[in-house]
Design a protein around this motif. Structure first.
Motif, mmCIF file in Angstrom:
data_model
loop_
_atom_site.group_PDB
_atom_site.id
_atom_site.type_symbol
_atom_site.label_atom_id
_atom_site.label_comp_id
_atom_site.label_asym_id
_atom_site.label_seq_id
_atom_site.Cartn_x
_atom_site.Cartn_y
_atom_site.Cartn_z
ATOM 1 N N ALA A 194 12.029 54.213 150.572
ATOM 2 C CA ALA A 194 11.706 52.827 150.230
ATOM 3 C C ALA A 194 12.913 51.933 150.447
ATOM 4 O O ALA A 194 14.061 52.334 150.298
ATOM 5 C CB ALA A 194 11.251 52.741 148.774
ATOM 6 N N ALA A 195 12.636 50.692 150.771
ATOM 7 C CA ALA A 195 13.704 49.720 150.926
ATOM 8 C C ALA A 195 14.370 49.480 149.580
ATOM 9 O O ALA A 195 13.757 49.632 148.527
ATOM 10 C CB ALA A 195 13.133 48.404 151.453
ATOM 11 N N PRO A 247 12.392 45.937 147.956
ATOM 12 C CA PRO A 247 11.155 45.590 148.657
ATOM 13 C C PRO A 247 10.616 44.229 148.228
ATOM 14 O O PRO A 247 10.739 43.828 147.076
ATOM 15 C CB PRO A 247 10.206 46.723 148.235
ATOM 16 C CG PRO A 247 10.778 47.271 146.979
ATOM 17 C CD PRO A 247 12.246 47.106 147.093
ATOM 18 N N THR A 248 10.039 43.527 149.177
ATOM 19 C CA THR A 248 9.425 42.236 148.904
ATOM 20 C C THR A 248 7.932 42.423 148.732
ATOM 21 O O THR A 248 7.255 42.985 149.590
ATOM 22 C CB THR A 248 9.686 41.250 150.065
ATOM 23 O OG1 THR A 248 11.100 41.107 150.227
ATOM 24 C CG2 THR A 248 9.058 39.900 149.776
ATOM 25 N N VAL A 249 7.417 41.970 147.594
ATOM 26 C CA VAL A 249 6.008 42.131 147.288
ATOM 27 C C VAL A 249 5.308 40.786 147.392
ATOM 28 O O VAL A 249 5.778 39.781 146.856
ATOM 29 C CB VAL A 249 5.817 42.713 145.873
ATOM 30 C CG1 VAL A 249 4.352 42.767 145.499
ATOM 31 C CG2 VAL A 249 6.438 44.108 145.797
ATOM 32 N N GLY A 276 6.820 51.199 148.525
ATOM 33 C CA GLY A 276 7.762 51.980 147.741
ATOM 34 C C GLY A 276 8.003 51.409 146.363
ATOM 35 O O GLY A 276 9.137 51.430 145.864
ATOM 36 N N VAL A 277 6.951 50.860 145.756
ATOM 37 C CA VAL A 277 7.084 50.308 144.410
ATOM 38 C C VAL A 277 6.113 51.024 143.473
ATOM 39 O O VAL A 277 5.240 51.768 143.908
ATOM 40 C CB VAL A 277 6.828 48.794 144.386
ATOM 41 C CG1 VAL A 277 7.837 48.066 145.263
ATOM 42 C CG2 VAL A 277 5.402 48.455 144.820
ATOM 43 N N PRO A 317 10.538 44.926 141.401
ATOM 44 C CA PRO A 317 9.489 44.564 142.360
ATOM 45 C C PRO A 317 8.159 45.292 142.140
ATOM 46 O O PRO A 317 7.330 45.335 143.037
ATOM 47 C CB PRO A 317 10.104 44.982 143.692
ATOM 48 C CG PRO A 317 10.884 46.220 143.331
ATOM 49 C CD PRO A 317 11.448 45.953 141.963
ATOM 50 N N ASN A 318 7.955 45.850 140.958
ATOM 51 C CA ASN A 318 6.747 46.633 140.711
ATOM 52 C C ASN A 318 5.539 45.743 140.450
ATOM 53 O O ASN A 318 5.654 44.531 140.250
ATOM 54 C CB ASN A 318 6.976 47.589 139.549
ATOM 55 C CG ASN A 318 8.077 48.586 139.829
ATOM 56 O OD1 ASN A 318 8.235 49.050 140.956
ATOM 57 N ND2 ASN A 318 8.860 48.907 138.808
ATOM 58 N N ILE A 319 4.359 46.381 140.389
ATOM 59 C CA ILE A 319 3.082 45.677 140.311
ATOM 60 C C ILE A 319 2.387 46.001 138.991
ATOM 61 O O ILE A 319 2.446 47.132 138.511
ATOM 62 C CB ILE A 319 2.170 46.081 141.491
ATOM 63 C CG1 ILE A 319 2.815 45.677 142.823
ATOM 64 C CG2 ILE A 319 0.781 45.465 141.359
ATOM 65 C CD1 ILE A 319 2.094 46.250 144.036
#
Length: 528
Positions: free
Chosen positions: A19-20, A23-25, A86-87, A107-109
């Motif tokens: 994963a980066a 990461p941009t979500v 990758g979140v 950056p999680n959801i």
């Protein structure tokens, strides 16, 4: 934020190694439900958790994206997107978890299932071989489910908070005052593949999920099988002697290994300013009639400090007789015994319906939470009743101390208790030898946080440990979590032994290899 995320990656296997770093979500293509990004008023409204008032800033309960799916396909798209980016994904139904474990940070959801499955096909009752079962979704609140169950003349053991939702409640997210008398069995949906159903008990071991639970089948109890059940709920204006008398009754039950399974007793203490009138219909009229001095010139009530009691007896075998003197001791000196009679004989589904607290939370304040459990059989000999009454007095009695208590004391023990007898049934629910559970939550204003913390510090020092008056070991329930948010550092306070925790770690590794369902530190750590 980057350092926190890196720590989570290393310690918990939170994200895929590829994963980066950051990461941009963004919103997810193809979702038919609603999505919320930070910066909008709708985002702020939808990110709310019970724990926001206490941990919103400290634990950064601000997901990068909130998804309220409309269909199972929306859930699949969300999980695929999370894996691709990758979140991790935090799953919420009611958001009542006290430590904030049903939320996450960027950056999680956040996957919010609160209203996803509330159609006509998301709740059904069926009977087979004389037993009753309910197939239901995770999206119903306890208040909604309880009202529906009462109409169908069935009931289950459950908690009192109306806005707790079934998704969290059945996955180690709660307890209730029928814990000695009854137990429930569930069948859950497997996360992989999502449509495959397996029967048996949950292997879930923490508020961190191993998959997305959407529906489950629950064996429920039928009113017709327990004719003659009785119950009462009583309100007492707070008084030290009254509280001591009631706690003594509870301790007698707890210390008596042979006490019949038929009885359950729950004692709550609530500081002034609690909206008592929300507890049950009809209380306003009774209070106005019998205690007009509580109402000011404007007709608004000055809420008194109160003790709330729920007591219940249910027959299990032909010939079971209720000892009414047990109820008589409890109701002695009560300001109110609510209902048509002091002790009502009515179906259990109606009794449990009456027990639901209609308010969303106890106080709209930050809190310092404690939920203690013990397997002691000598609470009376050790003086715990005197101790806990004195500790409650210390925070409830002072006028205008700007701290507010919500306490709940309930016994679970004895060789006849179903909570005890159901140990070893395949679940990861721990401390099944519990004899007493004591929740003592201190709400406070920002400027009185230290006062609340100091009060709890004394409780910790005197109640728990080798010389503790309550428990010789620090034993906690996942639903009543508090303190260190890193579960791996304090796993032994939530699980009995290393073997159980290691088993859960192996399950985590198999079920969650990419860390998609590991959105915060309060999750079982993935096995190496």
């Amino acid at each position: 934020m980057g350092s926190i995320l890196s720590t989570l990656r290393r310690a918990f296997g939170l994200l895929s190694p590829t994963a980066a770093a950051t990461p941009t979500v963004a919103t997810i293509a193809g979702i038919t439900g609603t999505q919320f990004l930070p910066g909008s008023s709708t985002y702020d409204n939808n990110k709310y958790q019970y724990a926001t008032s206490t941990y919103g800033v400290e634990r950064d309960l601000n997901p990068a994206l909130i998804v309220r799916p409309k269909t199972k396909e929306d859930i699949v798209l969300t999980l695929k997107y999370a894996k691709e980016k990758g979140v991790a994904v935090a799953i919420k139904t009611g958001g009542h978890q006290y430590s904030g474990a049903s939320s996450t940070s960027a950056p999680n959801i956040q996957l919010d299932l609160e209203d996803t499955f509330k159609g006509p096909d998301d709740r059904a009752i069926f009977r087979k071989e004389g037993k009753a079962y309910v197939r239901t979704s995770v999206s119903w609140s306890l208040g909604e489910f309880n009202e529906w169950a009462t109409k169908n003349k069935v009931f289950v053991p459950h908690g009192q908070c109306t806005e707790v939702h079934l998704g969290g409640h059945v996955q180690s997210g709660g307890y209730g005052q029928l814990g000695r008398s009854f137990v429930m069995e569930i069948r859950k949906r497997s996360p992989k593949p999502m449509t495959q159903t397996y029967s048996g008990h949950s292997s879930g071991g923490s508020p961190g999920n191993f998959g997305v639970l959407t529906h489950f089948t629950l064996q429920v109890h039928q009113d017709e099988d327990y004719n003659g059940s009785r119950g009462m709920k009583a309100l007492y204006f707070y008084d030290t002697k009254t509280l001591k008398r009631l706690v003594d009754i509870l301790v007698e039950m707890s210390d008596n290994e042979d006490f019949p399974r038929n009885y359950d007793l729950c004692i709550s203490v609530l500081s002034s300013a609690f909206p008592l009138l929300d507890l049950w219909p009809g209380l306003d009229e009774m209070m106005a009639r019998d205690h007009p001095e509580l109402y000011g010139k404007n007709g608004l009530i000055a809420y008194p400090r109160a003790i709330i009691v729920y007591a219940q007896w249910v027959p299990f075998e032909k010939g079971d007789q209720c000892d009414m003197s047990w109820f008589d001791r409890i109701k002695e000196g009560s300001d109110f015994i609510l209902g048509k009679n002091d002790v009502e004989e009515k179906p259990m589904s109606q009794l449990t319906g009456d027990w639901i607290f209609r308010n969303v939370r106890e106080f709209e304040k930050p809190y310092v939470k404690r939920t203690y459990t013990t397997n002691s059989h000598t609470l009376g000999k050790d003086g715990w009743a005197d101790w806990v009454v004195n500790r409650i007095d210390a925070i409830v009695k002072p006028e205008h101390n700007r701290c507010w208590l919500s306490a709940q004391l309930q016994g679970f023990g004895g060789k006849n208790s179903m909570f005890t007898r159901n140990a070893g049934n395949g679940t990861a629910y721990s401390w099944r030898d519990t004899t007493m559970c004591a929740t003592m939550d201190c709400f406070h204003n920002p400027e009185t946080k230290t006062r609340a913390e100091d009060w709890q510090k004394v409780n910790d020092e005197e109640a728990i440990g080798p010389n503790g008056v309550f428990s010789k070991k620090d034993r906690r329930f996942l639903w009543g979590s508090y303190g260190d948010w890193n579960l791996d550092a304090v796993w032994n306070t939530y699980h009995e032994d290393q073997a159980k925790y290691d088993k859960l770690r192996r399950i985590r590794k198999a079920a969650d290899p990419y860390g998609i369902f590991t959105p915060n530190p309060f999750c079982v750590k993935r096995a190496d």
